[in-house]
Design an enzyme around this catalytic site. Structure first.
Site, PDB file in Angstrom:
ATOM      1  N   GLU A  39      44.780  46.655  37.235  1.00 53.87           N
ATOM      2  CA  GLU A  39      43.403  46.724  36.728  1.00 53.87           C
ATOM      3  C   GLU A  39      43.001  48.183  36.516  1.00 53.87           C
ATOM      4  O   GLU A  39      43.248  49.044  37.365  1.00 53.87           O
ATOM      5  CB  GLU A  39      42.475  46.066  37.752  1.00 53.87           C
ATOM      6  CG  GLU A  39      41.018  46.059  37.374  1.00 53.87           C
ATOM      7  CD  GLU A  39      40.152  45.461  38.465  1.00 53.87           C
ATOM      8  OE1 GLU A  39      38.978  45.172  38.180  1.00 53.87           O
ATOM      9  OE2 GLU A  39      40.637  45.290  39.599  1.00 53.87           O
ATOM     10  N   LYS A 104      36.659  40.046  32.538  1.00 50.95           N
ATOM     11  CA  LYS A 104      36.595  39.674  33.952  1.00 50.95           C
ATOM     12  C   LYS A 104      35.328  38.872  34.243  1.00 50.95           C
ATOM     13  O   LYS A 104      34.220  39.307  33.953  1.00 50.95           O
ATOM     14  CB  LYS A 104      36.639  40.936  34.811  1.00 50.95           C
ATOM     15  CG  LYS A 104      36.710  40.693  36.303  1.00 50.95           C
ATOM     16  CD  LYS A 104      36.824  42.016  37.050  1.00 50.95           C
ATOM     17  CE  LYS A 104      36.943  41.829  38.541  1.00 50.95           C
ATOM     18  NZ  LYS A 104      37.054  43.128  39.255  1.00 50.95           N
ATOM     19  N   CYS A 136      41.702  40.679  39.267  1.00 50.73           N
ATOM     20  CA  CYS A 136      41.381  41.025  40.655  1.00 50.73           C
ATOM     21  C   CYS A 136      40.491  40.010  41.376  1.00 50.73           C
ATOM     22  O   CYS A 136      40.957  38.980  41.841  1.00 50.73           O
ATOM     23  CB  CYS A 136      40.779  42.425  40.680  1.00 50.73           C
ATOM     24  SG  CYS A 136      40.896  43.244  42.298  1.00 50.73           S
TER      25      CYS A 136
END
Length: 251
Positions: A39, A104, A136
């Site tokens: 990321e 995200k 994540c």
């Protein structure tokens, strides 16, 4: 399909140096079908200012060149400005120039107020494998990641801290087991001056077996072969997804 996960350390405010360092790591990859990056591999989360966002086009062009030169797909998260909003955007670039991206969904901690959350799941078909894209903190939300029979591999680009690496290892394995899919997680290493990252990039198979991992928090290369046949065999032998609960997601 051969996957190469790069576990990199990102230095604050030095995007060009970060890209050169990743290029040096890629030289050790050899022939591969896909390069997976952590990321925000070009700049840490703590520096999402205009100087960083203005460099996003340069990072994107770098990803395209790497994909074309190595004849491999490249996946990694980049902070981008889209209109009036900023997104933590995971790009998936194929060597033929085809591009996909996923924003995200779940902003974490200091991201809140800095980036907008995405609203759409994204599955990319490449080389006979269907990849569900995630970033994540998304890993902690199994309803969002629930396999609807639409993907074979959960592809994660992460900045997971060393202080919670136990959760990273448990959750990546759990997502593989419950979704009967591969889980491929490329995590950052080292420190950006604010956060120490846990490394331990992993690949689990649909049975929850660990296929590959660095097991450390230093920079590393993790390589593995995956096959959609393994996914289909797992689901035929133990068709748990057919008994799965159905969820409605409000977005």
């Amino acid at each position: 399909m051969k996957l190469s996960l790069l576990q990199t350390e990102t230095y604050s405010g030095n995007i060009e140096s970060n890209l050169r360092k990743v290029e040096c790591q890629i030289k050790g990859v050899g022939n591969t079908d896909m390069i997976v990056l952590p990321e925000l591999f070009a700049t840490p989360l703590c520096r999402l200012d205009d100087s960083v966002l203005n460099c996003s086009p340069m990072v994107m062009e770098w990803m395209r060149k790497v994909s074309a030169f190595h004849h491999a797909a490249v996946a990694g998260s980049v902070a981008v400005r889209d209109g009036s909003q900023v997104f933590n955007r995971l790009f998936f670039i194929s060597p033929d120039g085809t591009e996909h991206y996923y924003d995200k969904r779940h902003a974490f901690g200091s991201e809140k107020g800095l980036v907008s959350e995405g609203s759409s799941r994204v599955v990319v078909s490449y080389g006979g494998v269907r990849f569900m894209l995630a970033v994540c903190y998304d890993l902690r939300f199994p309803v969002w990641l629930r396999n609807r029979g639409d993907y074979d591999c959960l592809l994660l680009s992460a900045n997971w801290p060393a202080s919670r690496i136990g959760a990273w290892l448990s959750l990546t394995q759990a997502r593989a087991i419950e979704n009967q899919c591969y889980v491929v997680g490329a995590n950052s290493a080292g420190s950006d001056g604010v956060i120490s990252y846990g490394g331990n990039s992993v690949v689990f198979d649909p049975f929850g077996r660990l296929l590959a991992s660095d097991g450390h928090s230093k920079e590393a290369l993790v390589e593995v072969d995956i096959s959609p046949t393994v996914v289909s065999d797992c689901r035929k032998r133990f068709p748990v997804l057919s008994d799965a609960d159905r969820f409605t997601i409000d977005i």
